[in-house]
Design a protein around this motif. Structure first.
Motif, PDB file in Angstrom:
ATOM      1  N   PHE A  30       0.932  -1.255   0.022  1.00 15.35           N
ATOM      2  CA  PHE A  30      -0.139  -0.036   0.114  1.00 15.35           C
ATOM      3  C   PHE A  30       1.029   1.172   0.167  1.00 15.35           C
ATOM      4  CE2 PHE A  30      -1.789   3.576   2.287  1.00 15.35           C
ATOM      5  CZ  PHE A  30      -3.100   3.441   1.644  1.00 15.35           C
ATOM      6  N   SER A  31       0.570   2.330  -1.021  1.00 16.90           N
ATOM      7  CA  SER A  31       1.580   3.285  -0.849  1.00 16.90           C
ATOM      8  C   SER A  31       0.575   4.578  -1.218  1.00 16.90           C
ATOM      9  CB  SER A  31       2.732   3.076  -2.051  1.00 16.90           C
ATOM     10  OG  SER A  31       3.332   4.283  -1.831  1.00 16.90           O
ATOM     11  N   GLN A  32       1.162   5.965  -0.689  1.00 16.99           N
ATOM     12  CA  GLN A  32       0.529   7.104  -1.279  1.00 16.99           C
ATOM     13  C   GLN A  32       1.088   7.450  -2.722  1.00 16.99           C
ATOM     14  OE1 GLN A  32      -1.539   8.763   0.177  1.00 16.99           O
ATOM     15  NE2 GLN A  32      -1.838   7.931   2.240  1.00 16.99           N
ATOM     16  N   ARG A  33       2.075   6.599  -3.270  1.00 12.44           N
ATOM     17  CA  ARG A  33       2.806   6.941  -4.313  1.00 12.44           C
ATOM     18  C   ARG A  33       2.021   6.517  -5.613  1.00 12.44           C
ATOM     19  NH1 ARG A  33       6.490   6.786  -0.296  1.00 12.44           N
ATOM     20  NH2 ARG A  33       8.324   8.017  -0.353  1.00 12.44           N
ATOM     21  N   CYS A  40      -1.566   5.368  -4.653  1.00 13.26           N
ATOM     22  CA  CYS A  40      -2.094   6.567  -4.781  1.00 13.26           C
ATOM     23  C   CYS A  40      -3.329   6.604  -3.590  1.00 13.26           C
ATOM     24  CB  CYS A  40      -3.018   6.881  -6.002  1.00 13.26           C
ATOM     25  SG  CYS A  40      -1.840   7.033  -7.534  1.00 13.26           S
ATOM     26  N   GLY A  41      -2.688   6.086  -2.506  1.00 15.63           N
ATOM     27  CA  GLY A  41      -3.605   6.108  -1.070  1.00 15.63           C
ATOM     28  C   GLY A  41      -4.632   5.315  -1.130  1.00 15.63           C
ATOM     29  N   GLY A  42      -4.842   4.147  -1.949  1.00 21.13           N
ATOM     30  CA  GLY A  42      -5.794   3.226  -2.110  1.00 21.13           C
ATOM     31  C   GLY A  42      -6.886   3.708  -3.188  1.00 21.13           C
ATOM     32  N   ALA A  43      -6.736   4.736  -3.707  1.00 19.57           N
ATOM     33  CA  ALA A  43      -7.507   5.293  -4.987  1.00 19.57           C
ATOM     34  C   ALA A  43      -7.385   4.335  -5.993  1.00 19.57           C
ATOM     35  CB  ALA A  43      -7.198   6.683  -5.266  1.00 19.57           C
ATOM     36  N   MET A  44      -6.393   3.496  -6.279  1.00 15.94           N
ATOM     37  CA  MET A  44      -6.395   2.620  -7.448  1.00 15.94           C
ATOM     38  C   MET A  44      -5.522   1.308  -7.126  1.00 15.94           C
ATOM     39  SD  MET A  44      -4.851   3.349 -11.249  1.00 15.94           S
ATOM     40  CE  MET A  44      -3.031   3.669 -10.720  1.00 15.94           C
ATOM     41  N   THR A  82     -14.659   8.817   0.231  1.00 20.90           N
ATOM     42  CA  THR A  82     -13.882   8.039   0.880  1.00 20.90           C
ATOM     43  C   THR A  82     -14.026   6.552   0.279  1.00 20.90           C
ATOM     44  OG1 THR A  82     -14.025   9.154   2.943  1.00 20.90           O
ATOM     45  CG2 THR A  82     -13.055   6.975   3.170  1.00 20.90           C
ATOM     46  N   VAL A  83     -12.734   6.025  -0.181  1.00 18.79           N
ATOM     47  CA  VAL A  83     -12.807   4.500  -0.377  1.00 18.79           C
ATOM     48  C   VAL A  83     -12.526   3.793   0.983  1.00 18.79           C
ATOM     49  CG1 VAL A  83     -11.502   2.890  -1.726  1.00 18.79           C
ATOM     50  CG2 VAL A  83     -11.568   5.321  -2.459  1.00 18.79           C
ATOM     51  N   SER A  84     -13.526   2.758   1.154  1.00 19.50           N
ATOM     52  CA  SER A  84     -13.759   1.953   2.208  1.00 19.50           C
ATOM     53  C   SER A  84     -12.616   0.872   2.265  1.00 19.50           C
ATOM     54  CB  SER A  84     -14.860   1.456   2.201  1.00 19.50           C
ATOM     55  OG  SER A  84     -15.077   0.190   1.564  1.00 19.50           O
ATOM     56  N   GLY A  85     -12.061   0.509   3.480  1.00 18.48           N
ATOM     57  CA  GLY A  85     -10.943  -0.557   3.604  1.00 18.48           C
ATOM     58  C   GLY A  85     -11.570  -1.895   3.170  1.00 18.48           C
ATOM     59  N   ARG A  86     -12.982  -2.182   2.979  1.00 19.65           N
ATOM     60  CA  ARG A  86     -13.317  -3.233   2.152  1.00 19.65           C
ATOM     61  C   ARG A  86     -13.212  -3.152   0.747  1.00 19.65           C
ATOM     62  NH1 ARG A  86     -13.394  -8.353   2.834  1.00 19.65           N
ATOM     63  NH2 ARG A  86     -13.905  -7.942   5.138  1.00 19.65           N
ATOM     64  N   GLU A  87     -13.633  -1.992   0.129  1.00 21.76           N
ATOM     65  CA  GLU A  87     -13.348  -1.978  -1.248  1.00 21.76           C
ATOM     66  C   GLU A  87     -11.854  -2.095  -1.710  1.00 21.76           C
ATOM     67  OE1 GLU A  87     -15.599   1.413  -3.278  1.00 21.76           O
ATOM     68  OE2 GLU A  87     -15.298   2.062  -1.285  1.00 21.76           O
ATOM     69  N   MET A  88     -10.903  -1.739  -0.667  1.00 24.82           N
ATOM     70  CA  MET A  88      -9.603  -1.752  -1.185  1.00 24.82           C
ATOM     71  C   MET A  88      -9.057  -3.257  -1.071  1.00 24.82           C
ATOM     72  SD  MET A  88      -7.853   1.513   0.619  1.00 24.82           S
ATOM     73  CE  MET A  88      -8.568   1.811   1.896  1.00 24.82           C
ATOM     74  N   LEU A  89      -9.507  -3.799   0.186  1.00 23.48           N
ATOM     75  CA  LEU A  89      -9.123  -5.365   0.252  1.00 23.48           C
ATOM     76  C   LEU A  89      -9.729  -6.051  -0.854  1.00 23.48           C
ATOM     77  CD1 LEU A  89      -9.669  -5.868   4.024  1.00 23.48           C
ATOM     78  CD2 LEU A  89      -7.448  -5.799   2.790  1.00 23.48           C
ATOM     79  N   ASP A  90     -10.840  -5.894  -1.506  1.00 20.56           N
ATOM     80  CA  ASP A  90     -11.494  -6.614  -2.429  1.00 20.56           C
ATOM     81  C   ASP A  90     -10.742  -6.319  -3.767  1.00 20.56           C
ATOM     82  OD1 ASP A  90     -13.509  -7.698  -0.912  1.00 20.56           O
ATOM     83  OD2 ASP A  90     -14.989  -6.397  -1.551  1.00 20.56           O
ATOM     84  N   ALA A  91     -10.356  -5.309  -4.019  1.00 21.86           N
ATOM     85  CA  ALA A  91      -9.500  -4.916  -5.122  1.00 21.86           C
ATOM     86  C   ALA A  91      -8.334  -5.319  -5.279  1.00 21.86           C
ATOM     87  CB  ALA A  91      -9.261  -3.398  -5.156  1.00 21.86           C
ATOM     88  N   MET A 116      -4.009   3.512   6.312  1.00 19.43           N
ATOM     89  CA  MET A 116      -4.283   2.097   6.561  1.00 19.43           C
ATOM     90  C   MET A 116      -5.331   1.641   7.397  1.00 19.43           C
ATOM     91  SD  MET A 116      -0.856  -0.029   5.409  1.00 19.43           S
ATOM     92  CE  MET A 116      -1.772  -1.602   4.544  1.00 19.43           C
ATOM     93  N   LEU A 117      -5.686   2.687   8.153  1.00 19.54           N
ATOM     94  CA  LEU A 117      -6.414   2.230   9.397  1.00 19.54           C
ATOM     95  C   LEU A 117      -7.788   1.770   9.024  1.00 19.54           C
ATOM     96  CD1 LEU A 117      -7.176   2.651  12.623  1.00 19.54           C
ATOM     97  CD2 LEU A 117      -8.023   4.842  11.998  1.00 19.54           C
TER      98      LEU A 117
END
Length: 276
Positions: A45-48, A69-73, A194-203, A224-225
């Motif tokens: 996971f990265s902000q970069r 990009c902070g979990g945006a992609m 806001t992108v949820s933690g579940r969305e990011m894990l699923d992606a 990452m909270l």
């Protein structure tokens, strides 16, 4: 079952793996390669942006899409496929042209194609681009389409720059529909939601057929909270923010800079070898 191959480790690249020079330290690189050679599965996971993450990782290969990009992609380096989780699609066409024009304020956009576009340069922005290994392109706000933008990053050269009031003055009521997050003292990030933690894990999991329950979130910073809260397995660094340590199932014995990520990965390798 081999715990290394059945668990996917999702690690905070920015806070847990990088040395003072912004690159992977040698001990981290050695343990990562050992972990992968022993069958471990790993991603970050990265902000970069994807390009910056790839430059930092070098020969280290990932087993699943990285959250960039902070979990945006979610970006899959194995084949170059990517899934934007949040864009500015549907926002007013002139939004980017209305961003603050002020001395000492730099503006960069993280794009769905993995690039960084700079609308206005500042000393703080130039410093971050250099420190974070981020290539960029100069761009005109009038040429930017909302559906191609993941995040807007504003950099201020001085703490005295009234960033919030500048935004309110420039964008008016539109400020209310954008979420502002302080990524650093000199950096403000704008997203449409806001992108949820579940969305990011699923992606991360779906492209490689991994169950989210089989992901270990190894966290060091507050971005990452939400993922820590959504995951069934999580570990935080000893010096992580209090909210993160309280939310995580486990806390490491060491601080981030002292090798908390190495502690977890090496322990997983050792435990797998003891069970063999």
């Amino acid at each position: 079952m081999n715990h290394l191959s059945s668990t996917l480790v999702l690690c905070d690249l920015d806070h847990l793996l990088l040395g003072a020079d912004g690159n992977l330290t040698q001990v981290v690189r050695d343990v990562l390669q050992l972990f992968v050679r022993r069958g471990g599965r790993f991603t970050v996971f990265s902000q970069r942006t994807p390009r910056a993450v790839r430059s930092i990782l070098g020969s280290v290969r990932l087993s699943a899409p990285a959250l960039v990009c902070g979990g945006a992609m979610a970006y899959h380096f194995a084949d170059g496929t990517h899934q934007p989780l949040c864009t500015f699609a549907g926002q007013d066409a002139d939004l980017f042209a209305r961003l603050p024009v002020a001395e000492g304020v730099g503006i960069a956009l993280q794009m769905t194609d993995g690039t960084t576009r700079v609308l206005r340069m500042s000393e703080a922005l130039e410093r971050h681009l250099r420190q974070e290994w981020t290539p960029y392109l100069l761009a005109n706000a009038a040429d930017i389409k909302g559906e191609e933008v993941l995040r807007v990053l504003l950099y201020q050269d001085s703490k005295a720059v009234p960033m919030i009031s500048l935004l309110e003055k420039s964008l008016g009521d539109r400020t209310a529909v954008l979420l502002g997050e302080r990524a650093a003292v000199d950096t403000l990030i704008l997203t449409p939601r806001t992108v949820s933690g579940r969305e990011m894990l699923d992606a991360v999991c779906m492209p490689v057929g991994t169950d989210p329950e089989d992901v270990l979130v190894l966290a060091g910073g507050l971005p990452m909270l939400d993922m820590v809260r959504a995951s069934s397995q999580s570990t935080a660094a000893a010096d992580a923010p209090a909210e993160l340590r309280l939310a995580a199932q486990k806390v490491t014995l060491t601080d981030a800079a002292a090798g908390s990520a190495v502690e977890v990965l090496y322990r997983m390798v050792r435990d797998a070898e003891n069970l063999a």
